[in-house]
Every structure is written in C-alpha cells, then in structure tokens.
Scaffold this active site. Structure first.
Site, PDB file in Angstrom:
ATOM      1  N   VAL A  53       0.869  -1.191   0.000  1.00  7.49           N
ATOM      2  CA  VAL A  53       0.000   0.000   0.000  1.00  7.49           C
ATOM      3  C   VAL A  53       0.902   1.236   0.000  1.00  7.49           C
ATOM      4  O   VAL A  53       1.637   1.480   0.968  1.00  7.49           O
ATOM      5  CB  VAL A  53      -0.919   0.018   1.236  1.00  7.49           C
ATOM      6  CG1 VAL A  53      -1.809   1.263   1.211  1.00  7.49           C
ATOM      7  CG2 VAL A  53      -1.770  -1.247   1.304  1.00  7.49           C
ATOM      8  N   HIS A  55       3.262   3.875   6.251  1.00  8.73           N
ATOM      9  CA  HIS A  55       2.664   3.318   7.471  1.00  8.73           C
ATOM     10  C   HIS A  55       3.710   2.587   8.276  1.00  8.73           C
ATOM     11  O   HIS A  55       4.665   2.034   7.729  1.00  8.73           O
ATOM     12  CB  HIS A  55       1.493   2.383   7.153  1.00  8.73           C
ATOM     13  CG  HIS A  55       1.794   1.337   6.120  1.00  8.73           C
ATOM     14  ND1 HIS A  55       1.845   1.603   4.768  1.00  8.73           N
ATOM     15  CD2 HIS A  55       2.071   0.010   6.245  1.00  8.73           C
ATOM     16  CE1 HIS A  55       2.117   0.498   4.111  1.00  8.73           C
ATOM     17  NE2 HIS A  55       2.287  -0.492   4.978  1.00  8.73           N
TER      18      HIS A  55
HETATM   19  P1  5GP Z   1       2.599  -3.220   3.421  1.00 10.43           P
HETATM   20  O1  5GP Z   1       2.614  -4.560   2.729  1.00 10.43           O
HETATM   21  O2  5GP Z   1       2.289  -2.107   2.446  1.00 10.43           O
HETATM   22  O3  5GP Z   1       3.782  -2.944   4.271  1.00 10.43           O
HETATM   23  O4  5GP Z   1       1.394  -3.301   4.452  1.00 10.43           O
HETATM   24  C1  5GP Z   1       0.071  -3.160   4.082  1.00 10.43           C
HETATM   25  C2  5GP Z   1      -0.746  -3.806   5.164  1.00 10.43           C
HETATM   26  O5  5GP Z   1      -2.084  -3.363   5.008  1.00 10.43           O
HETATM   27  C3  5GP Z   1      -0.795  -5.334   5.101  1.00 10.43           C
HETATM   28  O6  5GP Z   1      -0.293  -5.867   6.327  1.00 10.43           O
HETATM   29  C4  5GP Z   1      -2.273  -5.660   4.893  1.00 10.43           C
HETATM   30  O7  5GP Z   1      -2.705  -6.789   5.618  1.00 10.43           O
HETATM   31  C5  5GP Z   1      -2.955  -4.397   5.350  1.00 10.43           C
HETATM   32  N1  5GP Z   1      -4.206  -4.110   4.666  1.00 10.43           N
HETATM   33  C6  5GP Z   1      -4.431  -4.152   3.321  1.00 10.43           C
HETATM   34  N2  5GP Z   1      -5.690  -3.783   3.040  1.00 10.43           N
HETATM   35  C7  5GP Z   1      -6.274  -3.494   4.245  1.00 10.43           C
HETATM   36  C8  5GP Z   1      -7.579  -3.052   4.608  1.00 10.43           C
HETATM   37  O8  5GP Z   1      -8.467  -2.837   3.770  1.00 10.43           O
HETATM   38  N3  5GP Z   1      -7.819  -2.863   5.935  1.00 10.43           N
HETATM   39  C9  5GP Z   1      -6.857  -3.088   6.888  1.00 10.43           C
HETATM   40  N4  5GP Z   1      -7.216  -2.883   8.160  1.00 10.43           N
HETATM   41  N5  5GP Z   1      -5.620  -3.489   6.572  1.00 10.43           N
HETATM   42  C10 5GP Z   1      -5.325  -3.692   5.266  1.00 10.43           C
END
Ligand code: 5GP
Ligand code: ZN
Length: 112
Positions: free
Chosen positions: A95, A99
C-alpha cells in the site's frame, strides 16, 4: 488519486480504529501477523519513508510517540515489539501510503 489508506483515514472504508488524533490514524491490520498488529498512518498522504522531507520531521517524531502510546495501551511496551515500514516493491510495500506496522504479543523471528 485513489489511495486505500487515505480512504480508510476518511472513513470511506471501514477499519478497526485503535487511535486517532489530528495527524495520525491507527487501526488493526486486516491480516494480523501476531496477536498485536496495528498500522499507524499519517493522515497526510506520504507515499513512503523514501518520500519524507524535512517538513515531515515533526510528524515522524509524533508517529513514533503514538507508536509508544499504542504499545502501552496494547500491553506490549514491556514485552517488546517491532516497528516496520516497508518501502517499495523489493521492500514488500503493498500500500503506497507511509505506514508503520506495530507488531507484538509474541516473540518475533527475523525473516526476510
Ligand atoms: P505493506 O505490505 O504495504 O507494508 O502493508 C500493508 C498492510 O495493510 C498489510 O499488512 C495488509 O494486511 C494491510 N491491509 C491491506 N488492506 C487493508 C484493509 O483494507 N484494511 C486493513 N485494516 N488493513 C489492510
Ligand atoms: Zn494515501
């Protein structure tokens, strides 16, 4: 720009809120990797840690302060936890809105 986490911050996509103030929103990860798995996002859209600027210094400091607060509230401050921010494709960022993952509640292994 259609950004998932901007839409979560705006409340257009539901989330399990853990903390909110004027600068930061925090909510439970939808696919938790540990008993505690909270995502902390700046309300302002920043793509990743790679696109931070000196103007974001105070915001980033605040984000870490919020992480400490959430660690206390979720009971992992003393047992320990991990703060992770993934950056770009090889970093595993799915995403593209900055974060922090706050992960704890069990002894974590290091995996890449
Ligand atoms: P990244 O992979 O970008 O470091 O982390 C993205 C995180 O967002 C992942 O751990 C995934 O599970 C979480 N995530 C993706 N879509 C959603 C959503 O719609 N709601 C929530 N609460 N978490 C999400
Ligand atoms: Zn965004």
């Amino acid at each position: 720009m259609d950004c998932l986490f901007c839409n979560i911050v705006k409340g257009e996509i539901p989330s399990a809120k853990v903390y909110e103030d004027e600068l930061v929103y925090a909510f439970k990860d939808i696919a938790p990797q540990a008993p505690v798995h909270v995502l902390l996002v700046p309300k302002k859209h920043i793509t990743s840690a790679q696109t931070l600027t000196p103007a974001d210094d105070a915001l980033l400091c605040h984000l870490f302060a919020v992480a400490r607060h959430i660690a206390e509230e979720t009971g992992v401050a003393d047992t320990g936890y991990r703060l992770i921010t993934n950056i770009g494709p090889d970093g595993g960022q799915s995403v593209p809105h900055l974060h922090l993952h706050l992960i704890g509640g069990k002894a974590l292994k290091w995996e890449n």
